[in-house]
Write a protein that holds these residues in place. Structure first.
Motif, PDB file in Angstrom:
ATOM      1  N   THR A 115      46.930   6.604  35.695  1.00  0.00           N
ATOM      2  CA  THR A 115      48.303   6.125  35.930  1.00  0.00           C
ATOM      3  C   THR A 115      49.558   6.204  35.298  1.00  0.00           C
ATOM      4  N   GLY A 116      49.115   6.363  34.043  1.00  0.00           N
ATOM      5  CA  GLY A 116      50.337   6.605  33.126  1.00  0.00           C
ATOM      6  C   GLY A 116      50.916   7.966  33.131  1.00  0.00           C
ATOM      7  N   PHE A 117      50.072   8.894  33.516  1.00  0.00           N
ATOM      8  CA  PHE A 117      50.472  10.269  33.660  1.00  0.00           C
ATOM      9  C   PHE A 117      51.547  10.408  35.015  1.00  0.00           C
ATOM     10  N   MET A 118      50.860   9.646  35.872  1.00  0.00           N
ATOM     11  CA  MET A 118      51.740   9.585  37.310  1.00  0.00           C
ATOM     12  C   MET A 118      53.037   8.992  37.279  1.00  0.00           C
ATOM     13  N   VAL A 119      52.899   8.126  36.169  1.00  0.00           N
ATOM     14  CA  VAL A 119      54.396   7.391  35.998  1.00  0.00           C
ATOM     15  C   VAL A 119      55.449   8.308  35.542  1.00  0.00           C
ATOM     16  N   VAL A 120      54.968   8.920  34.184  1.00  0.00           N
ATOM     17  CA  VAL A 120      55.902   9.715  33.544  1.00  0.00           C
ATOM     18  C   VAL A 120      56.065  11.261  34.579  1.00  0.00           C
ATOM     19  N   ASP A 121      54.974  11.519  35.331  1.00  0.00           N
ATOM     20  CA  ASP A 121      55.455  12.640  36.097  1.00  0.00           C
ATOM     21  C   ASP A 121      56.555  12.372  37.062  1.00  0.00           C
ATOM     22  N   GLN A 122      56.476  10.832  37.538  1.00  0.00           N
ATOM     23  CA  GLN A 122      57.710  10.459  38.445  1.00  0.00           C
ATOM     24  C   GLN A 122      58.845  10.540  37.767  1.00  0.00           C
ATOM     25  N   LEU A 123      59.082  10.104  36.410  1.00  0.00           N
ATOM     26  CA  LEU A 123      60.246  10.033  35.489  1.00  0.00           C
ATOM     27  C   LEU A 123      60.692  11.565  35.408  1.00  0.00           C
ATOM     28  N   ALA A 124      59.765  12.399  35.207  1.00  0.00           N
ATOM     29  CA  ALA A 124      60.142  13.759  34.807  1.00  0.00           C
ATOM     30  C   ALA A 124      60.698  14.327  35.960  1.00  0.00           C
ATOM     31  N   ALA A 125      60.173  14.183  37.255  1.00  0.00           N
ATOM     32  CA  ALA A 125      60.630  14.687  38.556  1.00  0.00           C
ATOM     33  C   ALA A 125      62.117  14.074  39.012  1.00  0.00           C
ATOM     34  N   ASP A 126      62.128  12.813  38.833  1.00  0.00           N
ATOM     35  CA  ASP A 126      63.547  12.199  39.453  1.00  0.00           C
ATOM     36  C   ASP A 126      64.604  12.616  38.337  1.00  0.00           C
ATOM     37  N   HIS A 127      64.178  13.119  37.158  1.00  0.00           N
ATOM     38  CA  HIS A 127      65.414  13.419  36.408  1.00  0.00           C
ATOM     39  C   HIS A 127      65.365  14.653  35.800  1.00  0.00           C
ATOM     40  N   GLN A 128      64.656  15.770  36.689  1.00  0.00           N
ATOM     41  CA  GLN A 128      64.720  17.163  36.453  1.00  0.00           C
ATOM     42  C   GLN A 128      64.017  17.496  35.078  1.00  0.00           C
ATOM     43  N   LEU A 129      63.092  16.943  34.605  1.00  0.00           N
ATOM     44  CA  LEU A 129      62.531  17.320  33.613  1.00  0.00           C
ATOM     45  C   LEU A 129      61.053  17.958  33.911  1.00  0.00           C
ATOM     46  N   ALA A 130      60.783  19.206  33.045  1.00  0.00           N
ATOM     47  CA  ALA A 130      59.610  19.697  33.181  1.00  0.00           C
ATOM     48  C   ALA A 130      58.894  19.710  31.945  1.00  0.00           C
ATOM     49  N   PHE A 131      57.410  19.491  32.249  1.00  0.00           N
ATOM     50  CA  PHE A 131      56.314  19.362  31.099  1.00  0.00           C
ATOM     51  C   PHE A 131      56.150  20.720  30.737  1.00  0.00           C
ATOM     52  N   LYS A 132      55.775  20.976  29.588  1.00  0.00           N
ATOM     53  CA  LYS A 132      55.296  22.157  28.937  1.00  0.00           C
ATOM     54  C   LYS A 132      54.294  21.949  27.882  1.00  0.00           C
TER      55      LYS A 132
END
Length: 186
Positions: free
Chosen positions: A21-38
């Protein structure tokens, strides 16, 4: 700078599970603010850096597995010289129904192994948390339940709780205190 950590387990077999669940929330934040994980070579985490509403943030997904989350978070805080009050942990909570969130500023691990690891590595129980409800499994095995996926009837309420958690984080970034947010969201 603020650090927002989503707890979960790395690996395809864990994608979409309740414990992520925590991953999914930060994934949502990243997607909505055009941030990419690396993957950052010196850290045991996937990290997305950038701005949310004009505020510098680090979104973090530890790659240590849930039970060792603190091993990833502590070095990141030290490297970026971030104070504990500028950290938020987002995690699943079996004591809340699906669709509900609760914010806390401190507390025990409550049986959550990711929180146990964080408390151990951070040396304190005093850190901000956004707890996202996944419901209790009742008679089902807890391990099988948290590592299982949401039922079809849980999808819409869970989606709502992700949006609510994201809104709370954005309001925190914009200057609301965690006490104010707790009064508003709890």
């Amino acid at each position: 700078m603020k650090i927002i950590v989503g707890l979960g387990n790395i690996g395809l077999q864990y994608d979409g599970t309740r414990h992520n669940t925590g991953f999914m929330v930060v994934d949502q934040l990243a997607a909505d603010h055009q941030l990419a994980f690396k993957q950052v070579s010196k850290m045991e985490a996937m990290i997305a850096t950038g701005q949310i509403n004009g505020h510098k943030v680090l979104l973090v997904k530890p790659t240590t597995f849930m039970n060792e989350s603190g091993r990833a978070v502590r070095p990141i805080m030290d490297y970026y010289d971030v104070e504990i009050e500028d950290l938020v942990i987002i995690h699943d909570d079996m004591d809340l129904p699906v669709g509900k969130i609760r914010l806390k500023k401190k507390g025990s691990a409550g049986g959550h192994n990711g929180l146990k690891s964080l408390i151990s590595h951070l040396g304190t129980q005093h850190f901000n948390r956004v707890k996202v409800g996944i419901e209790h499994p009742n008679k089902q095995s807890v391990v099988n339940y948290v590592l299982g996926k949401f039922k079809p009837e849980q999808q819409a309420p869970f989606s709502d709780s992700k949006i609510e958690a994201e809104r709370a984080i954005e309001e925190w970034l914009d200057g609301k205190t965690f006490d104010q947010l707790m009064n508003e969201y709890n």
